[in-house]
Design an enzyme around this catalytic site. Sequence first.
Site, PDB file in Angstrom:
ATOM      1  N   ARG A 198     -11.434  16.375   6.904  1.00  0.00           N
ATOM      2  CA  ARG A 198     -12.239  16.751   5.731  1.00  0.00           C
ATOM      3  C   ARG A 198     -13.653  17.123   6.138  1.00  0.00           C
ATOM      4  O   ARG A 198     -14.240  16.492   7.019  1.00  0.00           O
ATOM      5  CB  ARG A 198     -12.308  15.593   4.730  1.00  0.00           C
ATOM      6  CG  ARG A 198     -10.986  15.233   4.108  1.00  0.00           C
ATOM      7  CD  ARG A 198     -11.191  14.227   2.967  1.00  0.00           C
ATOM      8  NE  ARG A 198      -9.951  13.567   2.640  1.00  0.00           N
ATOM      9  CZ  ARG A 198      -9.753  12.241   2.714  1.00  0.00           C
ATOM     10  NH1 ARG A 198     -10.741  11.440   3.061  1.00  0.00           N
ATOM     11  NH2 ARG A 198      -8.582  11.741   2.412  1.00  0.00           N
TER      12      ARG A 198
ATOM     13  N   ARG B 299      -2.533  -1.994  -3.606  1.00  0.00           N
ATOM     14  CA  ARG B 299      -3.720  -1.152  -3.445  1.00  0.00           C
ATOM     15  C   ARG B 299      -3.584   0.034  -4.396  1.00  0.00           C
ATOM     16  O   ARG B 299      -2.563   0.724  -4.389  1.00  0.00           O
ATOM     17  CB  ARG B 299      -3.807  -0.641  -2.012  1.00  0.00           C
ATOM     18  CG  ARG B 299      -4.930   0.354  -1.846  1.00  0.00           C
ATOM     19  CD  ARG B 299      -4.925   0.988  -0.481  1.00  0.00           C
ATOM     20  NE  ARG B 299      -6.038   1.905  -0.396  1.00  0.00           N
ATOM     21  CZ  ARG B 299      -5.993   3.068   0.247  1.00  0.00           C
ATOM     22  NH1 ARG B 299      -4.878   3.445   0.847  1.00  0.00           N
ATOM     23  NH2 ARG B 299      -7.044   3.838   0.291  1.00  0.00           N
TER      24      ARG B 299
ATOM     25  N   ASN C 205       0.872  -1.172   0.000  1.00  0.00           N
ATOM     26  CA  ASN C 205       0.000   0.000   0.000  1.00  0.00           C
ATOM     27  C   ASN C 205       0.914   1.228   0.000  1.00  0.00           C
ATOM     28  O   ASN C 205       1.399   1.653   1.048  1.00  0.00           O
ATOM     29  CB  ASN C 205      -0.897  -0.038   1.236  1.00  0.00           C
ATOM     30  CG  ASN C 205      -1.847   1.141   1.299  1.00  0.00           C
ATOM     31  OD1 ASN C 205      -1.745   2.077   0.506  1.00  0.00           O
ATOM     32  ND2 ASN C 205      -2.757   1.107   2.246  1.00  0.00           N
TER      33      ASN C 205
ATOM     34  N   GLY D   9     -12.590   5.931   9.902  1.00  0.00           N
ATOM     35  CA  GLY D   9     -11.181   6.066  10.282  1.00  0.00           C
ATOM     36  C   GLY D   9     -10.848   7.542  10.267  1.00  0.00           C
ATOM     37  O   GLY D   9     -11.671   8.376  10.632  1.00  0.00           O
ATOM     38  N   ASN D  10      -9.633   7.864   9.823  1.00  0.00           N
ATOM     39  CA  ASN D  10      -9.310   9.273   9.624  1.00  0.00           C
ATOM     40  C   ASN D  10     -10.143   9.803   8.467  1.00  0.00           C
ATOM     41  O   ASN D  10     -10.760  10.850   8.552  1.00  0.00           O
ATOM     42  CB  ASN D  10      -7.829   9.403   9.317  1.00  0.00           C
ATOM     43  CG  ASN D  10      -7.153  10.265  10.341  1.00  0.00           C
ATOM     44  OD1 ASN D  10      -7.716  11.277  10.779  1.00  0.00           O
ATOM     45  ND2 ASN D  10      -5.962   9.866  10.730  1.00  0.00           N
TER      46      ASN D  10
ATOM     47  N   HIS E 116     -12.524   3.468  -0.325  1.00  0.00           N
ATOM     48  CA  HIS E 116     -12.529   2.487   0.769  1.00  0.00           C
ATOM     49  C   HIS E 116     -13.253   1.200   0.340  1.00  0.00           C
ATOM     50  O   HIS E 116     -13.749   0.451   1.191  1.00  0.00           O
ATOM     51  CB  HIS E 116     -13.267   2.995   2.031  1.00  0.00           C
ATOM     52  CG  HIS E 116     -12.606   4.118   2.764  1.00  0.00           C
ATOM     53  ND1 HIS E 116     -13.330   5.137   3.356  1.00  0.00           N
ATOM     54  CD2 HIS E 116     -11.313   4.400   3.009  1.00  0.00           C
ATOM     55  CE1 HIS E 116     -12.516   5.981   3.942  1.00  0.00           C
ATOM     56  NE2 HIS E 116     -11.265   5.568   3.738  1.00  0.00           N
TER      57      HIS E 116
ATOM     58  N   GLU F  23      -8.151  -4.859   5.202  1.00  0.00           N
ATOM     59  CA  GLU F  23      -7.974  -4.586   3.778  1.00  0.00           C
ATOM     60  C   GLU F  23      -6.842  -5.415   3.182  1.00  0.00           C
ATOM     61  O   GLU F  23      -6.898  -5.798   2.020  1.00  0.00           O
ATOM     62  CB  GLU F  23      -7.729  -3.085   3.586  1.00  0.00           C
ATOM     63  CG  GLU F  23      -8.991  -2.281   3.867  1.00  0.00           C
ATOM     64  CD  GLU F  23      -8.751  -0.787   4.064  1.00  0.00           C
ATOM     65  OE1 GLU F  23      -8.351  -0.404   5.173  1.00  0.00           O
ATOM     66  OE2 GLU F  23      -8.953  -0.024   3.108  1.00  0.00           O
TER      67      GLU F  23
ATOM     68  N   VAL G  89     -12.297   4.663  14.453  1.00  0.00           N
ATOM     69  CA  VAL G  89     -13.382   5.198  15.280  1.00  0.00           C
ATOM     70  C   VAL G  89     -14.509   4.167  15.407  1.00  0.00           C
ATOM     71  O   VAL G  89     -15.023   3.911  16.504  1.00  0.00           O
ATOM     72  CB  VAL G  89     -13.931   6.518  14.686  1.00  0.00           C
ATOM     73  CG1 VAL G  89     -15.130   7.020  15.490  1.00  0.00           C
ATOM     74  CG2 VAL G  89     -12.831   7.585  14.621  1.00  0.00           C
ATOM     75  N   GLY G  90     -14.890   3.571  14.299  1.00  0.00           N
ATOM     76  CA  GLY G  90     -16.014   2.631  14.297  1.00  0.00           C
ATOM     77  C   GLY G  90     -15.770   1.419  15.183  1.00  0.00           C
ATOM     78  O   GLY G  90     -16.681   0.927  15.847  1.00  0.00           O
TER      79      GLY G  90
HETATM   80  P1  ADP Z   1      -6.833   5.571   8.734  1.00  0.00           P
HETATM   81  O1  ADP Z   1      -7.966   6.192   8.007  1.00  0.00           O
HETATM   82  O2  ADP Z   1      -5.653   6.464   8.877  1.00  0.00           O
HETATM   83  O3  ADP Z   1      -6.526   4.157   8.354  1.00  0.00           O
HETATM   84  P2  ADP Z   1      -7.791   4.404  11.237  1.00  0.00           P
HETATM   85  O4  ADP Z   1      -8.839   3.531  10.719  1.00  0.00           O
HETATM   86  O5  ADP Z   1      -6.579   3.788  11.836  1.00  0.00           O
HETATM   87  O6  ADP Z   1      -7.389   5.530  10.208  1.00  0.00           O
HETATM   88  O7  ADP Z   1      -8.464   5.366  12.334  1.00  0.00           O
HETATM   89  C1  ADP Z   1      -7.717   6.353  12.986  1.00  0.00           C
HETATM   90  C2  ADP Z   1      -8.617   7.115  13.931  1.00  0.00           C
HETATM   91  O8  ADP Z   1      -9.299   6.212  14.792  1.00  0.00           O
HETATM   92  C3  ADP Z   1      -7.876   8.051  14.881  1.00  0.00           C
HETATM   93  O9  ADP Z   1      -7.643   9.304  14.320  1.00  0.00           O
HETATM   94  C4  ADP Z   1      -8.817   8.150  16.057  1.00  0.00           C
HETATM   95  O10 ADP Z   1      -9.713   9.237  15.839  1.00  0.00           O
HETATM   96  C5  ADP Z   1      -9.613   6.876  15.998  1.00  0.00           C
HETATM   97  N1  ADP Z   1      -9.337   5.979  17.120  1.00  0.00           N
HETATM   98  C6  ADP Z   1      -8.347   5.085  17.243  1.00  0.00           C
HETATM   99  N2  ADP Z   1      -8.401   4.451  18.437  1.00  0.00           N
HETATM  100  C7  ADP Z   1      -9.488   4.959  19.081  1.00  0.00           C
HETATM  101  C8  ADP Z   1     -10.110   4.731  20.353  1.00  0.00           C
HETATM  102  N3  ADP Z   1      -9.617   3.834  21.214  1.00  0.00           N
HETATM  103  N4  ADP Z   1     -11.212   5.445  20.642  1.00  0.00           N
HETATM  104  C9  ADP Z   1     -11.712   6.356  19.797  1.00  0.00           C
HETATM  105  N5  ADP Z   1     -11.182   6.606  18.583  1.00  0.00           N
HETATM  106  C10 ADP Z   1     -10.080   5.935  18.232  1.00  0.00           C
END
Ligand code: ADP
Length: 403
Positions: free
Chosen positions: A229, A79, A15, A198-199, A168, A372, A319-320
Amino acid sequence: MTDPDPAATRVLVLNSGSSSVKYQLLDMADGSRPASGIVERIGEGEVADHAAALKIVADELAAQGAGLDSPALVAVGHRVVHGGTRFTEPTLITDDVVAEVEKLVPLAPLHNPANITGIKVARRMRPDLPQVAVFDTAFHSTMPEHAARYAIDTATADAYGVRRYGFHGTSHAYVSRAAARLLEREPGETNTIVLHLGNGASASAVSGGVCVETSMGLTPLEGLVMGTRSGDLDPAVIFHLARVGGMSTDEIDTLLNKRSGLLGLCGDNDMREIGRRMAEGDRAAQLAFDVYVHRLRKYVGAYTAVLGRVDAIAFTAGVGENSAAVREAALRGLEGLGVEVDPVRNAVRGSASRLVSSGNSRVAVAVIPTDEELEIADQAYALVTDAAQAPSDWNIPLRNKYR
Ligand code: ADP
């Protein structure tokens, strides 16, 4: 290529992002991951460019006893962010394919160039090895025209490739199938709303395993509120900022992609930090959270209408998977739509796929860790070996998996 060595069961997934290269080596025979890593800060001193980064990846793989020259390698899966309307399936990479992906650079100026460099360097290192491009947009290519079209002049839209592509896709594909599996249902008979938070963040509506709507559009800017964003806004905001604010196109691009979303609303883009600030009564953090979950709720409502019947809502990505507060707040008050989160189940932390809805909930609410790399490896492996069966533990015929 048609007769790969049966002992060759490993797929290297690359990736290549704008400033980092992530890699993972997966053994499809036993599901193990013998090597993985990330090379970051490309372009900042030590790692001059993507070619240098790939060289470091090759060295690290060799140091982990899994060099690029290994006969166990059966394919490299890359990817690729934007496949346009041209690429809707995993694709064996040839010179022509590279040229076609290069033509798509104007649609993804930040992402596709890095992906292409990764492909070129990897092909130079192992010219004999099949390399497969797996596109972030591909899963969404099944969106009906009425969902993919923007309501603008058709000739202008077609001249510039302006339509909704979605991103995604690898994650939405994986998670929608995993959600069906968690429910012990066939993906082809399951309707799922996937929330990849995620971010970057995106939602999709998946009907019987087929994507019918997603929140990202021409670029990953549309849709949900993200880390940095804005997601959806009135396009006239852009004219207003240009005419009244005197901002240039590039300045507005940076504002909406890098300085908006949660960061723009409260100065933090990490949901953990926002949660901490909210606990201290911070009003800007609270407002950012409220805007974020309000947008999510609107999409859940809209996609419920698009699907007609929803079997599962699946939360994934940083986040999810981790924020019980976001899941609870986004779905609060949706009992009328048959959605009821169980607060005790929702609060349990874990790394496995799990249900967080109550026994009464007509719609299953699930947390599904995305993968992924496995999805890319599965698709690449299936393509080069023409496998009839999934190599991993899916127990789903691969040929059906992607249809
Ligand atoms: P990317 O899009 O960079 O792959 P990720 O899926 O790793 O991102 O998600 C990153 C985000 O997940 C972080 O910026 C943060 O906001 C959130 N995150 C990670 N761990 C936690 C947690 N324990 N509780 C709440 N939010 C979290």
